[in-house]
Write a protein that holds these residues in place. Structure first.
Motif: not given
Length: 356
Positions: A258-260, A263-264, A294, A325-326, A328-330
């Motif tokens: 869940t942390e950007p 994930i990036e 997901w 990034r589109s 986020f936030p998840v």
């Protein structure tokens, strides 16, 4: 009516091509573990010598991991202009023997030598002659697989590597496939292999024992292909005009993220893999796509077509990051991400310049 003649197909695969070129051109590298690529934090190995492979170093492996496995690993900057030049030499040699050539990358191709231009009586002798010409012309070794279809020829080329050849005849084809682990089959990736193993399918014999209905239930549209190759069947012709439509890579995380930043990082690793292929093949696309699975197994994609080619690592990184990034936030965890480049365009009127 007469039956069509049994096809004679050769899969030629250069041995550790990039690394072998570097060892050829710099004698100080001979006999040493060599990786073509960059030892940067986010770098990947584009190719590894056989000395490096003994330590578990392979293409697409992160550079930091490669160095952990082999502290004495020597990194050499890629020279794609040199690799393309050598590839032209190899292509010219192929054309001495047949006009029916399907390149797969700079260092491998299928050749249909059912009617070879040298009037050599057997595919075995033809493969030996091709490999000898490559060695004479380039100073590099190649391995070859010989069979009556593409699937078996590609499998066979791995049997006697490096600098060898192996033939799978029509009489031995089906039984030979039955003895192999399914993880070796072209078209069965690591994820599918694990799924097959979970279903009790470890070998070609196990796969052949499953009905088409069973395979369709578990593998959908790929079932017919798996059903056929378990019997050593592949009717695809060697296609000189085949165009690769996309290049992609994906990974399943050890845990839902869940942390950007995490994930990036996963997206960037996949972009690195895809870029390694694009750079190796010298083929670039306009469309970048990020695939997401997901935590609840729902799937999403984000895609964007660009006015100019994505022809640098930086452009692919930026495009991939913008897409992920589109989302986020998840609102829920992400278990898988993938990056794909498509809508290829090359200088050769849309054909991949793999040997050009």
């Amino acid at each position: 009516m007469d039956e069509a003649p049994i096809r004679k197909i050769i899969h030629v695969d250069m041995d550790a091509f990039y690394a072998s070129v570097e060892q050829r051109d710099d004698p100080a590298l001979k006999g040493k573990p060599v990786a073509v690529g960059y030892p940067a934090a986010r770098g990947v190995v584009a190719a590894a010598s056989y000395e490096a492979r003994a330590f578990g170093v392979r293409s697409a492996l992160p550079s930091v991991t490669a160095l952990r496995r082999c502290p004495d690993l020597i990194f050499v900057k890629p020279r794609f202009d040199v690799y393309r030049s050598v590839s032209k030499q190899i292509r010219a040699i192929f054309e001495e023997f047949t006009a029916v050539i399907q390149p797969l990358s700079l260092d491998e191709a299928y050749l249909d030598v059912t009617e070879n231009l040298q009037n050599i009586p057997t595919a075995w002798a033809t493969a030996k002659a091709i490999r000898a010409r490559i060695l004479e012309e380039t100073g590099l070794t190649a391995s070859a697989g010989i069979s009556y279809n593409k699937f078996l020829a590609k499998l066979a080329s791995d049997q006697r590597k490096p600098n060898g050849q192996f033939a799978v005849t029509p009489e031995m084809g089906a039984a030979w496939v039955e003895a192999l682990p399914v993880a070796r089959f072209h078209g069965v990736g690591p994820v599918t292999a694990r799924k097959m193993q979970a279903l009790g399918i470890e070998t070609g014999a196990d796969l052949r024992a499953k009905s088409l209905a069973f395979l369709q239930q578990h593998f959908g549209s790929s079932a017919k292909w798996y059903h056929a190759i378990a019997r050593g069947e592949d009717h695809r012709p060697v296609n000189p005009n085949q165009i690769r439509k996309s290049s992609g890579s994906e990974t399943t995380f050890d845990r839902d993220l869940t942390e950007p930043a995490e994930i990036e990082a996963g997206v960037l690793r996949m972009a690195e893999d895809v870029w390694a292929w694009c750079e190796k093949a010298q083929s670039f696309g306009r469309t970048a796509t990020v695939k997401i699975t997901w935590a609840d197994f729902q799937k999403s994609t984000r895609s964007r077509s660009h006015p100019a080619l994505i022809d640098s690592h930086a452009k692919l990184r930026d495009a991939s990051l913008a897409l992920i990034r589109s989302v986020f936030p998840v609102a829920k965890g992400i278990r898988l991400v993938g990056v794909t480049v498509s809508n290829f365009e090359t200088a050769e009127a849309g054909e991949l310049p793999l040997f050009e």
